[in-house]
Scaffold this motif. Structure first.
Motif, PDB file in Angstrom:
ATOM      1  N   ASP A 145      -4.994  44.837  92.798  1.00 38.58           N
ATOM      2  CA  ASP A 145      -5.462  45.387  91.532  1.00 38.58           C
ATOM      3  C   ASP A 145      -4.941  44.667  90.291  1.00 38.58           C
ATOM      4  O   ASP A 145      -5.502  44.819  89.205  1.00 38.58           O
ATOM      5  N   HIS A 146      -3.848  43.904  90.420  1.00 39.56           N
ATOM      6  CA  HIS A 146      -3.236  43.294  89.249  1.00 39.56           C
ATOM      7  C   HIS A 146      -2.712  41.894  89.561  1.00 39.56           C
ATOM      8  O   HIS A 146      -2.572  41.507  90.725  1.00 39.56           O
ATOM      9  N   LEU A 147      -2.399  41.178  88.487  1.00 44.67           N
ATOM     10  CA  LEU A 147      -1.671  39.922  88.558  1.00 44.67           C
ATOM     11  C   LEU A 147      -0.310  40.133  87.917  1.00 44.67           C
ATOM     12  O   LEU A 147      -0.173  40.897  86.959  1.00 44.67           O
ATOM     13  N   VAL A 148       0.701  39.448  88.431  1.00 42.05           N
ATOM     14  CA  VAL A 148       2.049  39.524  87.867  1.00 42.05           C
ATOM     15  C   VAL A 148       2.452  38.106  87.457  1.00 42.05           C
ATOM     16  O   VAL A 148       2.422  37.187  88.272  1.00 42.05           O
ATOM     17  N   ARG A 149       2.810  37.951  86.182  1.00 41.65           N
ATOM     18  CA  ARG A 149       3.235  36.636  85.686  1.00 41.65           C
ATOM     19  C   ARG A 149       4.746  36.593  85.557  1.00 41.65           C
ATOM     20  O   ARG A 149       5.356  37.511  85.019  1.00 41.65           O
ATOM     21  N   LEU A 150       5.345  35.504  86.054  1.00 41.40           N
ATOM     22  CA  LEU A 150       6.785  35.305  85.939  1.00 41.40           C
ATOM     23  C   LEU A 150       7.054  34.345  84.786  1.00 41.40           C
ATOM     24  O   LEU A 150       6.521  33.230  84.774  1.00 41.40           O
ATOM     25  N   PRO A 151       7.839  34.734  83.791  1.00 43.12           N
ATOM     26  CA  PRO A 151       8.145  33.835  82.676  1.00 43.12           C
ATOM     27  C   PRO A 151       8.802  32.546  83.157  1.00 43.12           C
ATOM     28  O   PRO A 151       9.510  32.536  84.167  1.00 43.12           O
ATOM     29  N   GLN A 152       8.562  31.466  82.421  1.00 41.14           N
ATOM     30  CA  GLN A 152       9.109  30.168  82.799  1.00 41.14           C
ATOM     31  C   GLN A 152      10.625  30.167  82.820  1.00 41.14           C
ATOM     32  O   GLN A 152      11.262  29.459  83.602  1.00 41.14           O
ATOM     33  N   ASP A 153      11.261  30.935  81.919  1.00 38.55           N
ATOM     34  CA  ASP A 153      12.716  30.899  81.808  1.00 38.55           C
ATOM     35  C   ASP A 153      13.415  31.839  82.793  1.00 38.55           C
ATOM     36  O   ASP A 153      14.639  31.959  82.780  1.00 38.55           O
ATOM     37  N   LEU A 154      12.658  32.482  83.655  1.00 37.07           N
ATOM     38  CA  LEU A 154      13.262  33.384  84.642  1.00 37.07           C
ATOM     39  C   LEU A 154      13.734  32.557  85.829  1.00 37.07           C
ATOM     40  O   LEU A 154      12.941  31.849  86.455  1.00 37.07           O
ATOM     41  N   PRO A 155      15.034  32.594  86.176  1.00 37.12           N
ATOM     42  CA  PRO A 155      15.551  31.770  87.278  1.00 37.12           C
ATOM     43  C   PRO A 155      14.817  32.049  88.581  1.00 37.12           C
ATOM     44  O   PRO A 155      14.538  33.199  88.916  1.00 37.12           O
ATOM     45  N   ARG A 156      14.506  30.986  89.328  1.00 32.28           N
ATOM     46  CA  ARG A 156      13.815  31.155  90.605  1.00 32.28           C
ATOM     47  C   ARG A 156      14.790  31.446  91.738  1.00 32.28           C
ATOM     48  O   ARG A 156      14.391  31.891  92.805  1.00 32.28           O
ATOM     49  N   LEU A 157      16.065  31.184  91.509  1.00 28.60           N
ATOM     50  CA  LEU A 157      17.109  31.551  92.458  1.00 28.60           C
ATOM     51  C   LEU A 157      18.070  32.499  91.755  1.00 28.60           C
ATOM     52  O   LEU A 157      18.579  32.188  90.681  1.00 28.60           O
ATOM     53  N   LEU A 158      18.340  33.633  92.372  1.00 29.11           N
ATOM     54  CA  LEU A 158      19.235  34.623  91.774  1.00 29.11           C
ATOM     55  C   LEU A 158      20.497  34.730  92.620  1.00 29.11           C
ATOM     56  O   LEU A 158      20.430  34.819  93.852  1.00 29.11           O
ATOM     57  N   LYS A 159      21.646  34.708  91.956  1.00 25.54           N
ATOM     58  CA  LYS A 159      22.912  34.838  92.674  1.00 25.54           C
ATOM     59  C   LYS A 159      23.069  36.258  93.218  1.00 25.54           C
ATOM     60  O   LYS A 159      22.796  37.229  92.525  1.00 25.54           O
ATOM     61  N   VAL A 160      23.509  36.337  94.454  1.00 28.18           N
ATOM     62  CA  VAL A 160      23.764  37.640  95.067  1.00 28.18           C
ATOM     63  C   VAL A 160      25.159  38.096  94.631  1.00 28.18           C
ATOM     64  O   VAL A 160      26.151  37.404  94.913  1.00 28.18           O
ATOM     65  N   PRO A 161      25.273  39.209  93.929  1.00 32.77           N
ATOM     66  CA  PRO A 161      26.586  39.674  93.456  1.00 32.77           C
ATOM     67  C   PRO A 161      27.580  39.846  94.597  1.00 32.77           C
ATOM     68  O   PRO A 161      27.255  40.393  95.654  1.00 32.77           O
ATOM     69  N   GLY A 162      28.802  39.342  94.385  1.00 28.45           N
ATOM     70  CA  GLY A 162      29.871  39.509  95.359  1.00 28.45           C
ATOM     71  C   GLY A 162      29.812  38.555  96.532  1.00 28.45           C
ATOM     72  O   GLY A 162      30.654  38.642  97.433  1.00 28.45           O
ATOM     73  N   ARG A 163      28.837  37.638  96.542  1.00 24.63           N
ATOM     74  CA  ARG A 163      28.731  36.686  97.659  1.00 24.63           C
ATOM     75  C   ARG A 163      28.573  35.286  97.079  1.00 24.63           C
ATOM     76  O   ARG A 163      27.473  34.833  96.794  1.00 24.63           O
ATOM     77  N   GLU A 164      29.687  34.623  96.874  1.00 27.26           N
ATOM     78  CA  GLU A 164      29.686  33.308  96.241  1.00 27.26           C
ATOM     79  C   GLU A 164      28.875  32.300  97.049  1.00 27.26           C
ATOM     80  O   GLU A 164      28.984  32.224  98.275  1.00 27.26           O
TER      81      GLU A 164
END
Length: 248
Positions: A31-50
């Motif tokens: 039903d929809h499209l979702v756009r990801l902003p260019q400045d949004l990191p494509r890899l996210l750090k998992v908190p507490g797991r270096e």
């Protein structure tokens, strides 16, 4: 993590698919499209797991209920467009701002992930005014900017050593003869933009009235290496001094 990312994405109706932005990463649902902003990191750090990351696209698939009105499968796609500029000559005093202000032109390519529903893909293609051969299916991820994070934060031993460009003496003495004897890889030094800097300095000279760049279009069915289509605008990028003829 998904709760933090979701408010930064844009929910778009399918009717607006023809306005898809150049290079941005999109997800399609029923039903929809979702756009990801260019400045949004494509890899996210998992908190507490270096040293541990989660790919943004995988996170969205796992928690699509936070990005859509109701939970639904998601499929990646990107649209590439010609970029145009109608900036005034004075704006080129700030090249970076001028380039960022380029307007998006015609769609040239639709890249979608393998398994993209055929009906949705056909609707996207028609909305963008593309031909069937201008649609490419690839395995995700379609946005590889995540590699920058891996290179920057990964072990240095994984990186290639710096490449030192060399100029073969035989080639410099007689280039055509050297190429007739054997193939030779030629490249523009990746970290040397002196040629572009010289062009920019020349283009900003007081004697230059206009700077233009026109593509050399390739006609379908035309052998590579031929010139542009007759009757179409063509040329090369370059500054035009006073009195010189403009683009044809």
């Amino acid at each position: 993590m998904a709760e933090v990312v979701a408010p930064k994405t844009d929910l778009i109706a399918w009717e607006a698919a023809k306005e898809a932005s150049h290079g941005a990463l999109y997800f399609a649902s029923e039903d929809h499209l979702v756009r990801l902003p260019q400045d949004l990191p494509r890899l996210l750090k998992v908190p507490g797991r270096e040293g541990t990351y989660v790919r943004l696209e995988a996170l969205m698939r796992a928690r699509s209920d936070l990005f859509l009105p109701r939970e639904s499968p998601l499929y990646e796609f990107r649209v590439l467009r010609l970029l145009e500029s109608e900036r005034a000559r004075a704006d080129w005093d700030e090249p970076a701002q001028a380039l960022e202000g380029r307007q998006e032109g015609l769609s040239t390519l639709l890249v979608a992930e393998r398994g993209f529903p055929k009906g949705w893909l056909e609707g996207l293609r028609e909305a963008l005014g593309l031909l069937p051969e201008e649609v490419v299916l690839l395995s995700p991820p379609l946005n590889l900017t995540l590699v920058e994070t891996l290179v920057a934060e990964g072990p240095s031993r994984w990186r290639f050593p710096p490449l030192e460009p060399k100029r073969p003496r035989a080639f410099m003495k007689n280039p055509l003869r050297r190429l007739r004897e054997k193939d030779l890889v030629l490249y523009h030094p990746f970290e040397d933009y002196a040629a572009l800097e010289r062009f920019a300095e020349a283009a900003l000279g007081e004697e230059v009235e206009e700077v233009y760049a026109t593509p050399l279009p390739h006609r379908r069915g035309q052998p590579p290496g031929r010139g542009p289509d007759p009757g179409r605008q063509g040329g090369q990028a370059g500054p035009r001094p006073p009195g010189a003829p403009g683009p044809l």
